[in-house]
Design a protein around this motif. Structure first.
Motif, PDB file in Angstrom:
ATOM      1  N   GLY A 132      -9.659   1.519   0.768  1.00 21.89           N
ATOM      2  CA  GLY A 132      -8.636   2.001   1.687  1.00 21.89           C
ATOM      3  C   GLY A 132      -9.181   2.233   3.087  1.00 21.89           C
ATOM      4  O   GLY A 132     -10.348   1.972   3.379  1.00 21.89           O
ATOM      5  N   VAL A 163     -12.077   7.362   0.174  1.00 28.46           N
ATOM      6  CA  VAL A 163     -11.048   6.394   0.575  1.00 28.46           C
ATOM      7  C   VAL A 163     -11.626   4.987   0.605  1.00 28.46           C
ATOM      8  O   VAL A 163     -11.014   4.029   0.113  1.00 28.46           O
ATOM      9  CB  VAL A 163     -10.461   6.778   1.948  1.00 28.46           C
ATOM     10  CG1 VAL A 163      -9.539   5.672   2.462  1.00 28.46           C
ATOM     11  CG2 VAL A 163      -9.682   8.091   1.844  1.00 28.46           C
ATOM     12  N   HIS A 217     -11.985   3.236  -2.621  1.00 29.73           N
ATOM     13  CA  HIS A 217     -10.722   2.667  -3.105  1.00 29.73           C
ATOM     14  C   HIS A 217     -10.281   1.465  -2.271  1.00 29.73           C
ATOM     15  O   HIS A 217      -9.125   1.016  -2.394  1.00 29.73           O
ATOM     16  CB  HIS A 217      -9.617   3.735  -3.068  1.00 29.73           C
ATOM     17  CG  HIS A 217      -9.735   4.776  -4.147  1.00 29.73           C
ATOM     18  ND1 HIS A 217     -10.604   5.843  -4.065  1.00 29.73           N
ATOM     19  CD2 HIS A 217      -9.109   4.901  -5.346  1.00 29.73           C
ATOM     20  CE1 HIS A 217     -10.487   6.589  -5.152  1.00 29.73           C
ATOM     21  NE2 HIS A 217      -9.589   6.038  -5.948  1.00 29.73           N
ATOM     22  N   SER A 274       0.814  -1.209   0.000  1.00 26.08           N
ATOM     23  CA  SER A 274       0.000   0.000   0.000  1.00 26.08           C
ATOM     24  C   SER A 274       0.853   1.267   0.000  1.00 26.08           C
ATOM     25  O   SER A 274       2.049   1.235   0.274  1.00 26.08           O
ATOM     26  CB  SER A 274      -0.921   0.008   1.233  1.00 26.08           C
ATOM     27  OG  SER A 274      -0.145  -0.023   2.428  1.00 26.08           O
ATOM     28  N   ILE A 299      -4.540   4.913   4.101  1.00 21.47           N
ATOM     29  CA  ILE A 299      -3.856   3.744   3.554  1.00 21.47           C
ATOM     30  C   ILE A 299      -4.581   3.323   2.290  1.00 21.47           C
ATOM     31  O   ILE A 299      -5.758   2.963   2.334  1.00 21.47           O
ATOM     32  CB  ILE A 299      -3.816   2.583   4.563  1.00 21.47           C
ATOM     33  CG1 ILE A 299      -3.116   3.018   5.856  1.00 21.47           C
ATOM     34  CG2 ILE A 299      -3.123   1.363   3.966  1.00 21.47           C
ATOM     35  CD1 ILE A 299      -3.141   1.975   6.943  1.00 21.47           C
ATOM     36  N   LEU A 300      -3.868   3.378   1.150  1.00 20.93           N
ATOM     37  CA  LEU A 300      -4.458   3.017  -0.139  1.00 20.93           C
ATOM     38  C   LEU A 300      -3.761   1.761  -0.668  1.00 20.93           C
ATOM     39  O   LEU A 300      -2.547   1.755  -0.878  1.00 20.93           O
ATOM     40  CB  LEU A 300      -4.281   4.167  -1.147  1.00 20.93           C
ATOM     41  CG  LEU A 300      -4.974   5.481  -0.786  1.00 20.93           C
ATOM     42  CD1 LEU A 300      -4.554   6.574  -1.740  1.00 20.93           C
ATOM     43  CD2 LEU A 300      -6.485   5.310  -0.816  1.00 20.93           C
TER      44      LEU A 300
END
Length: 467
Positions: free
Chosen positions: A443, A438, A441, A389, A460-461
């Motif tokens: 995340g 987010v 995604h 990530s 956090i992606l």
């Protein structure tokens, strides 16, 4: 469709289940006990015949080769009462004593009585009288022969049948008592289940009527029912919070709309009445108020867009550090006005995301960091790159967020400090938009903060290969 009372349904089903179990157990027990008893009777019958042969063998007199016929007669008549018909031979197979010859009528009566009794009580047994011959020996030499006739494979007298009948009655009585106990236990079990469910139904009705303070306060020991009660209480609490947020939203939106509308109306009215000239400055003031209204509408539109289930992400590879530098550059004038040090540091991290949406996320967080930072402070974006990530940290040295507000900071329209929000503008939906983007995604976003020392938002992606 007819609906049944849960208490009655549970009690009846429990009773039926126990009744079925008792019936199966009783049938199996009856079959097994009867079978074992029949084997026991057959074995005892064989042992008794062996004992008759042994006792009669002992009546031989070796000194003169004779027999104690009186004893044999007594034993033969006694054995006849138990269903044994005997015939004694000497070693040359000459008949010495025969029960049928002695009293043929009595022998036939005994045989008929036994046959009728067994055919009535054991019609499937297909039994009959059979004769077994015993070689009578003494000191290894044959001294005679004994024929014993009895009903085979076994014979049970009336006492034995009474025992079986009594056993069946006992099993039936135990089954009946167990069934009554099962009904009682079923009712108690049903009550223990239905009572909290009925209470939950009552509470949910109150909640549906708008009473969001209704709660289930009793302790429940059953795990599933406890989870149900906990879920209902959480739902009530969440609805109460949402109702409070809705009311707060109404208040906030009313406040945000009232001031610019009142200002514009006041200016326009005075200019129409000729009390005030429409100077550029006054027109600019009206325009600024309209911009505030437009900004509020735009925020609501963005929230609706990102929360829409059909939100489409146009993904491509992007370097989070370069994207953050671009966003920070867009705030150069605001940073300069508040004498803030804007920094972007960390690793290069390539992720597969919707660039526009993630830029919107970083922009929102940096904007908030600038708004709530004290003059001459620091606003920092830190990029971390891991195997799975890309991580974005947005930090500031501002006023911070109260601890009691951290868990609700991402809720729609939640405002931690009304006076501060009204000073900086907005309706408390920016962080909701951030969280929604987010999560779209796959995340995660979290926040750490301490009042007077600043806040740190972490995003956090996941990278394309780790999703």
């Amino acid at each position: 469709m007819k609906r049944y009372n849960l208490r009655s349904a549970l009690a009846i089903r429990f009773a039926l289940l126990v009744l079925a179990a008792i019936s199966v157990i009783s049938i199996v027990a009856n079959i097994m006990i009867s079978s074992e008893f029949e084997e026991y009777v057959e074995e005892q019958q064989q042992l008794e015949a062996d004992d008759i042969a042994k006792n009669i063998s002992s009546q031989y007199r070796s000194e003169d080769g004779g027999w104690n016929i009186d004893y044999v007669h007594g034993m033969g008549m006694y054995a006849l009462e138990d269903g044994f018909i005997i015939k004694l031979y000497d070693k040359d197979e000459n008949v010495l004593w025969d029960a049928e010859h002695h009293d043929m009528t009595l022998c036939h009566e005994v045989m008929q009585s036994i046959t009728i009794l067994m055919q009535e009580d054991r019609p499937n047994l297909d039994g009959e009288f059979v004769t077994h011959r015993y070689n009578l020996e003494q000191s290894g030499a044959i001294i005679g022969y004994l024929d014993i006739s009895y009903y085979s494979p076994y014979y049970m007298n009336e006492n034995a049948f009474q025992f079986i009948t009594a056993l069946n009655r006992i099993l039936a009585a135990v089954g009946g008592v167990s069934l009554i106990g099962a009904v009682i236990m079923g009712v108690l079990l049903a009550n223990s289940i239905v009572k909290p469910i009925s209470k939950v139904v009552e509470i949910t009705r109150k909640i549906s009527d708008g009473d969001y303070d209704a709660r289930f306060k009793e302790s429940i020991r059953t795990k599933e029912l406890h989870e149900l009660v906990h879920a209902v209480n959480q739902m009530a609490e969440s609805l109460a919070e949402q109702e409070a947020l809705r009311k707060q939203l109404t208040s906030d939106v009313t406040h945000e709309l009232r001031t610019p509308v009142a200002n514009i109306s006041s200016y326009m009215e005075m200019m129409i009445d000729g009390i005030m000239d429409p100077t550029p400055e006054r027109l600019q003031s009206c325009y600024d108020e309209l911009q505030r209204l437009s900004g509020l509408i735009s925020d609501l539109e963005r929230l609706h867009q990102v929360e829409n289930e059909n939100l489409v992400l146009d993904k491509s590879d992007v370097d989070l550090r370069e994207l953050s530098q671009t966003v920070m550059g867009n705030f150069e004038s605001q940073l300069w006005e508040k004498h803030l040090d804007g920094q972007v540091i960390g690793d290069t991290s390539i992720v597969f995301v919707d660039v526009g949406r993630i830029q919107q996320v970083i922009t929102n967080l940096v904007s908030n960091a600038i708004k709530y930072s004290n003059d001459s402070g620091v606003v920092r974006v830190v990029i971390e790159d891991t195997k799975d990530s890309g991580v974005i940290h947005v930090e500031d040295s501002g006023i911070g967020i109260p601890q009691e507000d951290l868990k609700r900071i991402f809720e729609r329209f939640y405002r931690t400090d009304k006076s501060r929000n009204r000073k900086t503008g907005g309706a408390g939906i920016g962080l909701t938009i951030v969280k929604t983007i987010v999560q779209a995604h796959d995340g995660k976003i979290s926040v750490e903060s301490e009042e007077g020392k600043g806040s740190r938002f972490t995003i956090i992606l996941p990278k394309a290969g780790s999703m």
